[in-house]
Write a protein that holds these residues in place. Structure first.
Motif, mmCIF file in Angstrom:
data_model
loop_
_atom_site.group_PDB
_atom_site.id
_atom_site.type_symbol
_atom_site.label_atom_id
_atom_site.label_comp_id
_atom_site.label_asym_id
_atom_site.label_seq_id
_atom_site.Cartn_x
_atom_site.Cartn_y
_atom_site.Cartn_z
ATOM 1 N N TYR A 177 -0.735 43.612 20.800
ATOM 2 C CA TYR A 177 -1.548 44.352 20.156
ATOM 3 C C TYR A 177 -1.156 43.512 19.152
ATOM 4 O O TYR A 177 -1.709 43.755 17.715
ATOM 5 C CB TYR A 177 -1.265 45.644 20.363
ATOM 6 N N LEU A 178 0.335 42.788 18.915
ATOM 7 C CA LEU A 178 0.994 42.574 17.878
ATOM 8 C C LEU A 178 -0.357 41.004 17.131
ATOM 9 O O LEU A 178 -0.056 41.678 15.806
ATOM 10 C CB LEU A 178 2.573 41.797 18.146
ATOM 11 N N TYR A 182 -1.820 41.147 13.202
ATOM 12 C CA TYR A 182 -1.987 40.148 12.210
ATOM 13 C C TYR A 182 -2.447 39.069 12.288
ATOM 14 O O TYR A 182 -3.245 38.851 11.414
ATOM 15 C CB TYR A 182 -0.347 39.798 12.747
ATOM 16 N N ILE A 183 -3.468 38.892 13.839
ATOM 17 C CA ILE A 183 -5.041 38.838 13.097
ATOM 18 C C ILE A 183 -6.403 39.048 12.175
ATOM 19 O O ILE A 183 -6.854 38.851 12.008
ATOM 20 C CB ILE A 183 -5.262 38.383 15.228
ATOM 21 N N THR A 184 -5.753 40.517 12.677
ATOM 22 C CA THR A 184 -6.310 41.177 11.665
ATOM 23 C C THR A 184 -6.237 41.039 9.520
ATOM 24 O O THR A 184 -6.871 40.985 9.644
ATOM 25 C CB THR A 184 -6.255 42.632 11.487
ATOM 26 N N LYS A 185 -4.880 40.946 10.355
ATOM 27 C CA LYS A 185 -4.201 40.610 8.565
ATOM 28 C C LYS A 185 -5.259 39.061 8.479
ATOM 29 O O LYS A 185 -5.199 39.003 6.794
ATOM 30 C CB LYS A 185 -2.535 40.579 8.718
ATOM 31 N N TYR A 193 -0.933 49.140 10.650
ATOM 32 C CA TYR A 193 0.189 49.542 10.304
ATOM 33 C C TYR A 193 1.279 49.110 9.452
ATOM 34 O O TYR A 193 1.786 48.008 9.333
ATOM 35 C CB TYR A 193 1.294 50.333 12.047
ATOM 36 N N SER A 194 1.466 50.303 8.441
ATOM 37 C CA SER A 194 2.691 49.691 7.346
ATOM 38 C C SER A 194 3.875 49.226 7.919
ATOM 39 O O SER A 194 4.273 48.539 6.873
ATOM 40 C CB SER A 194 2.653 51.140 6.183
ATOM 41 N N PHE A 195 3.972 49.622 8.931
ATOM 42 C CA PHE A 195 5.647 49.194 9.292
ATOM 43 C C PHE A 195 5.538 47.782 10.400
ATOM 44 O O PHE A 195 5.956 47.211 10.000
ATOM 45 C CB PHE A 195 5.902 50.088 10.137
ATOM 46 N N LEU A 196 4.231 46.905 9.863
ATOM 47 C CA LEU A 196 3.667 46.078 10.478
ATOM 48 C C LEU A 196 4.224 45.002 8.965
ATOM 49 O O LEU A 196 4.072 43.583 9.385
ATOM 50 C CB LEU A 196 2.771 45.790 10.906
ATOM 51 N N ASN A 197 4.609 45.576 8.570
ATOM 52 C CA ASN A 197 3.843 44.585 7.289
ATOM 53 C C ASN A 197 5.693 44.336 6.557
ATOM 54 O O ASN A 197 6.922 45.375 6.554
ATOM 55 C CB ASN A 197 3.594 45.526 5.739
ATOM 56 N N PRO A 198 5.541 43.027 6.886
ATOM 57 C CA PRO A 198 7.325 42.323 6.708
ATOM 58 C C PRO A 198 7.904 42.474 5.334
ATOM 59 O O PRO A 198 9.122 42.353 5.001
ATOM 60 C CB PRO A 198 7.723 41.036 7.558
ATOM 61 N N ASN A 199 6.342 42.482 4.308
ATOM 62 C CA ASN A 199 6.840 42.651 2.942
ATOM 63 C C ASN A 199 7.126 43.737 2.711
ATOM 64 O O ASN A 199 7.772 44.037 1.108
ATOM 65 C CB ASN A 199 6.012 41.952 2.032
#
Length: 265
Positions: A177-178, A182-185, A193-199
């Motif tokens: 799913y990760l 990140y493919i979606t991004k 999900y906001s917590f997947l945003n490293p920035n």
């Protein structure tokens, strides 16, 4: 190979009809119960996509909806096999290749464990109130009722405790799913999900969330496995409730003893 399948509970001592019979409900009632759960799940997907068609496609980028689709598909498959067990005394799955039986077992594990991960993350991290009635109904369905369905599938069927070797399957699914996120991004320009945003709070925090979810899911697996074991121990070993089987049941039945599982032939 036989040892591999045994580790995954695919052998004569682990009859597949346990997925499709109940210690509490007679076969026709159990079939109707599962059919009603399935109908509601299907209606949630249809209504959600009908009322919000503009985001129907993007829902497949969210772990929440992928998990809910998983629950729905599991119920659809289970209704078919539960019907075959009630009607013929032997579930279709019992005649299928071992690798399909293995995948069904993994499927059961995912729908009894992963909904709790979805529910915990949503209410603890993501919940920010409801803007309208539709949002309340939709989110309660996929972030609360999903866990209710998972709990019922732990308590009502005659399933055995899930094998430990299913933990790697859960890890692979979460890791996969990760990749989806990140493919979606990369392709659609947003984080699911906001917590997947490293920035947002830094890559360290993002990594901590991912590791925490992985660890939490592993703990949840242990808890769900324990609940299934407890249900089998109470209902079958202590109360002697070995199942309300189909009147046409044609197979041998496994039962619990002090030494473990054995088969009555």
């Amino acid at each position: 190979m036989a040892k591999f399948y045994e580790l995954n509970h695919i052998s004569p001592t682990h009859r597949q009809s346990r997925y499709f019979s109940s210690w509490l409900l007679p076969s026709p009632v159990f079939l109707a119960y599962r059919a009603l759960l399935c109908l509601y799940s299907v209606l949630v997907i249809i209504i959600a996509n009908a009322l919000r068609p503009e985001i129907a496609g993007s829902r497949f980028s969210y772990f929440t909806w992928l998990t809910y689709w998983g629950i729905t598909c599991y119920l659809l498959v289970s209704v078919a096999h539960t019907f075959s067990y009630w009607r013929y005394g032997k579930a279709w799955l019992e005649s299928w290749p071992k690798w399909l039986q293995l995948l069904h077992g993994v499927f059961y594990t995912t729908i009894t464990v992963l909904p709790w991960t979805v529910t915990a993350v949503y209410w603890a991290v993501l919940f920010d109130g409801f803007e309208e009635e539709y949002d309340a109904w939709s989110n309660i369905s996929v972030h609360a009722i999903n866990a209710v369905v998972a709990f019922l599938e732990i308590i009502i069927p005659r399933t055995e405790p899930m094998p430990w070797v299913h933990i790697p399957w859960l890890i692979v699914i979460l890791g996969g799913y990760l990749g989806v996120a990140y493919i979606t991004k990369a392709t659609q320009g947003f984080y699911t999900y906001s917590f997947l945003n490293p920035n947002h709070k830094g890559s360290g925090v993002t990594a901590a969330y991912c590791v925490g979810i992985l660890a939490g899911t592993t703990i949840l697996f242990c808890i769900m496995k324990g609940l299934v074991w407890l249900r089998v121990w109470i209902t079958e070993k202590k109360l002697g409730m070995n199942g309300k089987l189909s009147k046409r049941d044609v197979g041998s039945e496994a039962e619990i003893t002090e030494e473990g599982w054995k088969v009555n032939v």
